[in-house]
Design a protein around this motif. Structure first.
Motif, PDB file in Angstrom:
ATOM      1  N   ASP A 154       0.836  -1.212   0.000  1.00 28.09           N
ATOM      2  CA  ASP A 154       0.000   0.000   0.000  1.00 28.09           C
ATOM      3  C   ASP A 154       0.866   1.256   0.000  1.00 28.09           C
ATOM      4  O   ASP A 154       1.921   1.299   0.629  1.00 28.09           O
ATOM      5  CB  ASP A 154      -0.909   0.025   1.229  1.00 28.09           C
ATOM      6  CG  ASP A 154      -1.893  -1.122   1.229  1.00 28.09           C
ATOM      7  OD1 ASP A 154      -2.194  -1.647   0.148  1.00 28.09           O
ATOM      8  OD2 ASP A 154      -2.346  -1.493   2.328  1.00 28.09           O
ATOM      9  N   GLU A 155       0.384   2.261  -0.662  1.00 23.79           N
ATOM     10  CA  GLU A 155       1.174   3.485  -0.794  1.00 23.79           C
ATOM     11  C   GLU A 155       1.055   4.397   0.430  1.00 23.79           C
ATOM     12  O   GLU A 155       0.064   4.384   1.150  1.00 23.79           O
ATOM     13  CB  GLU A 155       0.738   4.259  -2.047  1.00 23.79           C
ATOM     14  CG  GLU A 155      -0.700   4.715  -1.992  1.00 23.79           C
ATOM     15  CD  GLU A 155      -1.141   5.466  -3.249  1.00 23.79           C
ATOM     16  OE1 GLU A 155      -0.291   6.074  -3.905  1.00 23.79           O
ATOM     17  OE2 GLU A 155      -2.352   5.435  -3.545  1.00 23.79           O
ATOM     18  N   VAL A 156       2.114   5.181   0.632  1.00 23.22           N
ATOM     19  CA  VAL A 156       2.108   6.231   1.647  1.00 23.22           C
ATOM     20  C   VAL A 156       1.329   7.409   1.072  1.00 23.22           C
ATOM     21  O   VAL A 156       1.650   7.912  -0.004  1.00 23.22           O
ATOM     22  CB  VAL A 156       3.548   6.666   1.998  1.00 23.22           C
ATOM     23  CG1 VAL A 156       3.535   7.871   2.934  1.00 23.22           C
ATOM     24  CG2 VAL A 156       4.319   5.504   2.622  1.00 23.22           C
ATOM     25  N   LEU A 157       0.276   7.826   1.777  1.00 21.12           N
ATOM     26  CA  LEU A 157      -0.590   8.893   1.275  1.00 21.12           C
ATOM     27  C   LEU A 157      -0.055  10.274   1.653  1.00 21.12           C
ATOM     28  O   LEU A 157      -0.287  11.255   0.956  1.00 21.12           O
ATOM     29  CB  LEU A 157      -2.011   8.712   1.813  1.00 21.12           C
ATOM     30  CG  LEU A 157      -2.667   7.364   1.454  1.00 21.12           C
ATOM     31  CD1 LEU A 157      -4.022   7.240   2.129  1.00 21.12           C
ATOM     32  CD2 LEU A 157      -2.814   7.211  -0.057  1.00 21.12           C
ATOM     33  N   LYS A 158       0.668  10.306   2.769  1.00 16.23           N
ATOM     34  CA  LYS A 158       1.203  11.586   3.267  1.00 16.23           C
ATOM     35  C   LYS A 158       2.433  11.232   4.097  1.00 16.23           C
ATOM     36  O   LYS A 158       2.389  10.277   4.870  1.00 16.23           O
ATOM     37  CB  LYS A 158       0.129  12.246   4.139  1.00 16.23           C
ATOM     38  CG  LYS A 158       0.316  13.720   4.400  1.00 16.23           C
ATOM     39  CD  LYS A 158      -0.941  14.289   5.077  1.00 16.23           C
ATOM     40  CE  LYS A 158      -0.772  15.760   5.394  1.00 16.23           C
ATOM     41  NZ  LYS A 158      -1.957  16.296   6.089  1.00 16.23           N
ATOM     42  N   SER A 159       3.495  11.978   3.946  1.00 14.94           N
ATOM     43  CA  SER A 159       4.715  11.613   4.674  1.00 14.94           C
ATOM     44  C   SER A 159       4.539  11.895   6.170  1.00 14.94           C
ATOM     45  O   SER A 159       3.881  12.878   6.549  1.00 14.94           O
ATOM     46  CB  SER A 159       5.913  12.386   4.139  1.00 14.94           C
ATOM     47  OG  SER A 159       5.933  13.675   4.702  1.00 14.94           O
ATOM     48  N   PRO A 160       5.105  11.057   7.023  1.00 17.09           N
ATOM     49  CA  PRO A 160       5.008  11.276   8.470  1.00 17.09           C
ATOM     50  C   PRO A 160       5.529  12.663   8.861  1.00 17.09           C
ATOM     51  O   PRO A 160       4.974  13.298   9.759  1.00 17.09           O
ATOM     52  CB  PRO A 160       5.893  10.165   9.043  1.00 17.09           C
ATOM     53  CG  PRO A 160       5.795   9.063   8.027  1.00 17.09           C
ATOM     54  CD  PRO A 160       5.742   9.769   6.700  1.00 17.09           C
ATOM     55  N   ASP A 161       6.555  13.160   8.192  1.00 21.57           N
ATOM     56  CA  ASP A 161       7.055  14.506   8.486  1.00 21.57           C
ATOM     57  C   ASP A 161       5.953  15.550   8.331  1.00 21.57           C
ATOM     58  O   ASP A 161       5.799  16.448   9.156  1.00 21.57           O
ATOM     59  CB  ASP A 161       8.192  14.880   7.511  1.00 21.57           C
ATOM     60  CG  ASP A 161       9.488  14.214   7.919  1.00 21.57           C
ATOM     61  OD1 ASP A 161       9.508  13.565   8.987  1.00 21.57           O
ATOM     62  OD2 ASP A 161      10.469  14.314   7.164  1.00 21.57           O
ATOM     63  N   GLU A 162       5.217  15.372   7.252  1.00 21.96           N
ATOM     64  CA  GLU A 162       4.131  16.310   6.976  1.00 21.96           C
ATOM     65  C   GLU A 162       3.004  16.162   8.003  1.00 21.96           C
ATOM     66  O   GLU A 162       2.385  17.140   8.409  1.00 21.96           O
ATOM     67  CB  GLU A 162       3.582  16.004   5.580  1.00 21.96           C
ATOM     68  CG  GLU A 162       3.162  17.203   4.768  1.00 21.96           C
ATOM     69  CD  GLU A 162       2.624  16.770   3.401  1.00 21.96           C
ATOM     70  OE1 GLU A 162       1.677  17.409   2.926  1.00 21.96           O
ATOM     71  OE2 GLU A 162       3.143  15.774   2.837  1.00 21.96           O
ATOM     72  N   ILE A 163       2.773  14.925   8.424  1.00 22.48           N
ATOM     73  CA  ILE A 163       1.674  14.674   9.368  1.00 22.48           C
ATOM     74  C   ILE A 163       1.986  15.225  10.758  1.00 22.48           C
ATOM     75  O   ILE A 163       1.152  15.856  11.388  1.00 22.48           O
ATOM     76  CB  ILE A 163       1.393  13.157   9.497  1.00 22.48           C
ATOM     77  CG1 ILE A 163       0.902  12.579   8.168  1.00 22.48           C
ATOM     78  CG2 ILE A 163       0.360  12.890  10.592  1.00 22.48           C
ATOM     79  CD1 ILE A 163       0.803  11.061   8.144  1.00 22.48           C
ATOM     80  N   TYR A 164       3.224  14.976  11.212  1.00 20.38           N
ATOM     81  CA  TYR A 164       3.508  15.244  12.629  1.00 20.38           C
ATOM     82  C   TYR A 164       4.210  16.571  12.924  1.00 20.38           C
ATOM     83  O   TYR A 164       4.307  16.991  14.059  1.00 20.38           O
ATOM     84  CB  TYR A 164       4.279  14.073  13.233  1.00 20.38           C
ATOM     85  CG  TYR A 164       3.430  12.828  13.271  1.00 20.38           C
ATOM     86  CD1 TYR A 164       2.442  12.693  14.262  1.00 20.38           C
ATOM     87  CD2 TYR A 164       3.553  11.832  12.316  1.00 20.38           C
ATOM     88  CE1 TYR A 164       1.628  11.573  14.301  1.00 20.38           C
ATOM     89  CE2 TYR A 164       2.741  10.704  12.347  1.00 20.38           C
ATOM     90  CZ  TYR A 164       1.783  10.588  13.335  1.00 20.38           C
ATOM     91  OH  TYR A 164       0.964   9.494  13.371  1.00 20.38           O
TER      92      TYR A 164
END
Lengths: 130, 130
Positions: free
Chosen positions: B118-128
């Motif tokens: 499954d693909e990453v929809l949003k990078s963790p950097d961007e999320i957190y």
């Protein structure tokens, strides 16, 4: 095929177990959760049928061995922490729960009470005294 | 509403915890599994938003408090043994996993190897790092 590296990627608990969710591959319904040890997961993969570890009986449990309610395994997934398995299955007989219901999750919280909302499809007496 | 009998019907582990499965109420996809203690389950019910117990941080974790990925709870079920909770949820932002994927179950077993499918929809950097 004898390479078992994939089994080492599972984060086994201190007891050597991991919870496994069985989900109906066709309907998406979550049917049950049981435990697997290393041998159970390996057998599940080899047979394409769910094999769990019974914590109460302390032995391998080929699901359906008594009831006939075999679970044909279509897909095996692991979560990001490596500590939960998700199986996509075909449930033989349409009953996963020992109570004779389709799913073990038949109690729903309604206004602060657990209410049994799903019907018994076959009595446990009928299932287990064949 | 102050009656907590229903909380006593849960078979809490020796650590006072129970695993909770979060399932997308619309698609049926299993998104994640986390743990709840008594307080977490009570808050989940009261808020209709998933609150877990973080075993690593040893504190209550209102899912989405950092990421914004709140889980609106539509239904709470308990299994036949009383030791697993199943939540039907609406996943805000469409991302349940801390890796930025929809579901934590993105690794599939293919010919004896775990493959991230499954693909990453949003990078963790961007999320957190908002």
């Amino acid at each position: 095929m004898n390479n078992e590296t994939w089994l080492n990627k599972v984060n086994w608990s201190d007891d050597g177990l991991v919870p496994a969710i069985a989900q109906d591959a066709a309907t998406g319904r979550v049917l049950m959760v049981a435990w697997m040890n290393r041998e159970a997961l390996k057998l599940t993969w080899q047979k394409s049928e769910a094999v769990y570890w019974s914590r109460s009986r302390k032995k391998l449990w080929h699901k359906g061995e008594e009831s006939g309610h075999i679970q044909k395994v279509k897909e095996i997934r692991l979560d990001c922490d490596g500590d939960v398995i998700l199986l996509q299955i075909e449930q033989q007989g349409g009953i996963a729960c020992h109570t004779g219901r389709e799913s073990c999750f038949y109690s729903r919280l309604e206004q602060g009470r657990w209410v049994e909302v799903d019907e018994v499809l076959k009595s446990p007496d009928e299932i287990y005294k064949r």
